[in-house]
Design a protein around this motif. Structure first.
Motif, PDB file in Angstrom:
ATOM      1  N   MET A 117       0.846  -1.178   0.000  1.00  0.00           N
ATOM      2  CA  MET A 117       0.000   0.000   0.000  1.00  0.00           C
ATOM      3  C   MET A 117       0.888   1.236   0.000  1.00  0.00           C
ATOM      4  O   MET A 117       1.804   1.346   0.797  1.00  0.00           O
ATOM      5  N   LYS A 118       0.612   2.173  -0.904  1.00  0.00           N
ATOM      6  CA  LYS A 118       1.377   3.410  -0.994  1.00  0.00           C
ATOM      7  C   LYS A 118       0.490   4.577  -0.579  1.00  0.00           C
ATOM      8  O   LYS A 118      -0.694   4.598  -0.878  1.00  0.00           O
ATOM      9  N   TYR A 119       1.112   5.518   0.087  1.00  0.00           N
ATOM     10  CA  TYR A 119       0.414   6.725   0.490  1.00  0.00           C
ATOM     11  C   TYR A 119       1.029   7.914  -0.235  1.00  0.00           C
ATOM     12  O   TYR A 119       2.243   7.982  -0.417  1.00  0.00           O
ATOM     13  N   TYR A 120       0.185   8.843  -0.643  1.00  0.00           N
ATOM     14  CA  TYR A 120       0.630  10.038  -1.335  1.00  0.00           C
ATOM     15  C   TYR A 120       0.110  11.267  -0.613  1.00  0.00           C
ATOM     16  O   TYR A 120      -1.058  11.320  -0.223  1.00  0.00           O
ATOM     17  N   PHE A 121       0.998  12.217  -0.454  1.00  0.00           N
ATOM     18  CA  PHE A 121       0.587  13.484   0.133  1.00  0.00           C
ATOM     19  C   PHE A 121      -0.041  14.329  -0.956  1.00  0.00           C
ATOM     20  O   PHE A 121       0.589  14.625  -1.975  1.00  0.00           O
ATOM     21  N   ILE A 122      -1.293  14.690  -0.796  1.00  0.00           N
ATOM     22  CA  ILE A 122      -1.998  15.477  -1.801  1.00  0.00           C
ATOM     23  C   ILE A 122      -2.062  16.936  -1.392  1.00  0.00           C
ATOM     24  O   ILE A 122      -1.716  17.830  -2.145  1.00  0.00           O
ATOM     25  N   ARG A 123      -2.517  17.198  -0.189  1.00  0.00           N
ATOM     26  CA  ARG A 123      -2.595  18.568   0.296  1.00  0.00           C
ATOM     27  C   ARG A 123      -2.722  18.574   1.812  1.00  0.00           C
ATOM     28  O   ARG A 123      -3.039  17.561   2.429  1.00  0.00           O
ATOM     29  N   MET A 124      -2.498  19.755   2.360  1.00  0.00           N
ATOM     30  CA  MET A 124      -2.615  19.916   3.800  1.00  0.00           C
ATOM     31  C   MET A 124      -3.592  21.053   4.060  1.00  0.00           C
ATOM     32  O   MET A 124      -3.529  22.107   3.422  1.00  0.00           O
ATOM     33  N   ILE A 125      -4.497  20.838   4.975  1.00  0.00           N
ATOM     34  CA  ILE A 125      -5.475  21.847   5.354  1.00  0.00           C
ATOM     35  C   ILE A 125      -5.298  22.129   6.836  1.00  0.00           C
ATOM     36  O   ILE A 125      -5.164  21.202   7.646  1.00  0.00           O
ATOM     37  N   ARG A 126      -5.293  23.419   7.170  1.00  0.00           N
ATOM     38  CA  ARG A 126      -5.216  23.772   8.594  1.00  0.00           C
ATOM     39  C   ARG A 126      -6.419  23.201   9.311  1.00  0.00           C
ATOM     40  O   ARG A 126      -7.536  23.226   8.784  1.00  0.00           O
ATOM     41  N   GLY A 127      -6.218  22.729  10.508  1.00  0.00           N
ATOM     42  CA  GLY A 127      -7.292  22.100  11.264  1.00  0.00           C
ATOM     43  C   GLY A 127      -8.272  23.072  11.886  1.00  0.00           C
ATOM     44  O   GLY A 127      -9.447  22.807  11.975  1.00  0.00           O
ATOM     45  N   LYS A 128      -7.819  24.222  12.305  1.00  0.00           N
ATOM     46  CA  LYS A 128      -8.683  25.180  12.997  1.00  0.00           C
ATOM     47  C   LYS A 128      -8.598  26.513  12.287  1.00  0.00           C
ATOM     48  O   LYS A 128      -7.523  27.063  12.087  1.00  0.00           O
ATOM     49  N   PHE A 129      -9.758  27.032  11.900  1.00  0.00           N
ATOM     50  CA  PHE A 129      -9.804  28.299  11.193  1.00  0.00           C
ATOM     51  C   PHE A 129     -10.317  29.391  12.115  1.00  0.00           C
ATOM     52  O   PHE A 129     -11.175  29.153  12.961  1.00  0.00           O
ATOM     53  N   LYS A 130      -9.772  30.579  11.915  1.00  0.00           N
ATOM     54  CA  LYS A 130     -10.232  31.733  12.679  1.00  0.00           C
ATOM     55  C   LYS A 130     -11.561  32.187  12.079  1.00  0.00           C
ATOM     56  O   LYS A 130     -11.657  32.403  10.876  1.00  0.00           O
ATOM     57  N   THR A 131     -12.573  32.304  12.917  1.00  0.00           N
ATOM     58  CA  THR A 131     -13.860  32.795  12.458  1.00  0.00           C
ATOM     59  C   THR A 131     -14.229  34.044  13.247  1.00  0.00           C
ATOM     60  O   THR A 131     -13.735  34.260  14.354  1.00  0.00           O
ATOM     61  N   ARG A 132     -15.088  34.809  12.682  1.00  0.00           N
ATOM     62  CA  ARG A 132     -15.545  36.038  13.331  1.00  0.00           C
ATOM     63  C   ARG A 132     -16.842  35.747  14.062  1.00  0.00           C
ATOM     64  O   ARG A 132     -17.744  35.118  13.513  1.00  0.00           O
ATOM     65  N   ASP A 133     -16.919  36.216  15.277  1.00  0.00           N
ATOM     66  CA  ASP A 133     -18.136  36.051  16.053  1.00  0.00           C
ATOM     67  C   ASP A 133     -18.957  37.337  15.924  1.00  0.00           C
ATOM     68  O   ASP A 133     -18.465  38.423  16.227  1.00  0.00           O
ATOM     69  N   PHE A 134     -20.169  37.198  15.463  1.00  0.00           N
ATOM     70  CA  PHE A 134     -21.033  38.350  15.255  1.00  0.00           C
ATOM     71  C   PHE A 134     -21.987  38.509  16.435  1.00  0.00           C
ATOM     72  O   PHE A 134     -22.274  37.546  17.149  1.00  0.00           O
ATOM     73  N   SER A 135     -22.478  39.712  16.614  1.00  0.00           N
ATOM     74  CA  SER A 135     -23.381  39.997  17.728  1.00  0.00           C
ATOM     75  C   SER A 135     -24.694  39.233  17.562  1.00  0.00           C
ATOM     76  O   SER A 135     -25.062  38.823  16.454  1.00  0.00           O
ATOM     77  N   ASP A 136     -25.403  39.095  18.654  1.00  0.00           N
ATOM     78  CA  ASP A 136     -26.712  38.440  18.617  1.00  0.00           C
ATOM     79  C   ASP A 136     -27.689  39.209  17.722  1.00  0.00           C
ATOM     80  O   ASP A 136     -28.558  38.605  17.112  1.00  0.00           O
ATOM     81  N   HIS A 137     -27.531  40.535  17.659  1.00  0.00           N
ATOM     82  CA  HIS A 137     -28.400  41.338  16.796  1.00  0.00           C
ATOM     83  C   HIS A 137     -28.248  40.901  15.338  1.00  0.00           C
ATOM     84  O   HIS A 137     -29.238  40.698  14.628  1.00  0.00           O
ATOM     85  N   ILE A 138     -27.011  40.757  14.907  1.00  0.00           N
ATOM     86  CA  ILE A 138     -26.741  40.378  13.516  1.00  0.00           C
ATOM     87  C   ILE A 138     -27.123  38.925  13.277  1.00  0.00           C
ATOM     88  O   ILE A 138     -27.744  38.603  12.260  1.00  0.00           O
TER      89      ILE A 138
END
Length: 149
Positions: free
Chosen positions: A1-22
């Motif tokens: 069995m062979k493994y190939y590295f295709i791509r790497m994705i960051r595990g945790k992304f920074k998201t913006r928290d919006f107010s309850d009004h929005i």
């Protein structure tokens, strides 16, 4: 069995928290904005602007529908610029949303009309639109909670 590295994705992304009004007006706006931000953080600068333009449309149309619920079906099918012109009475929101629409459209078209403006300007106009909407909502709530005596 062979493994190939295709791509790497960051595990945790920074998201913006919006107010309850929005969030109460447009949860879709919040989701689309954060997906656009993730695209931008990952260097997908050719598509993140399109996402920011889309989240603007959801924010404005959901804001209008919250004020004019009987016009919901009409608002959903109209061009964003027509909705802004016809249904947004607050001049600050109208002016910022209109300009954000112009720059957002530049992100989707082959020829840019605003060559001296970029993604930072689009995000600034989006933030200004967002803040003016939030200020209007907070103001209305405070006036309702504290009526004139």
């Amino acid at each position: 069995m062979k493994y190939y590295f295709i791509r790497m994705i960051r595990g945790k992304f920074k998201t913006r928290d919006f107010s309850d009004h929005i969030k109460s007006i447009s949860d879709s706006f919040c989701k689309i904005y954060n997906e656009s931000q993730i695209a931008e953080e990952n260097g997908l600068t050719e598509i993140c602007g399109v996402g920011y333009r889309k989240c603007l449309e959801f924010l404005i149309k959901d804001y209008i529908i919250s004020i004019h619920p009987l016009k919901a079906e009409e608002v959903k099918t109209k061009f964003l610029s027509n909705c802004i012109q016809q249904y947004v009475s607050n001049e600050n929101i109208k002016n910022m949303a209109k300009r954000a629409t112009w720059l957002g459209n530049d992100e989707t078209h082959y020829v840019r009309l605003w060559e001296d403006k970029d993604l930072r300007d689009l995000k600034l106009l989006l933030d200004l639109t967002l803040h003016w909407i939030e200020m209007e909502l907070i103001t209305k709530r405070m006036i309702k909670d504290m009526p004139d005596k």
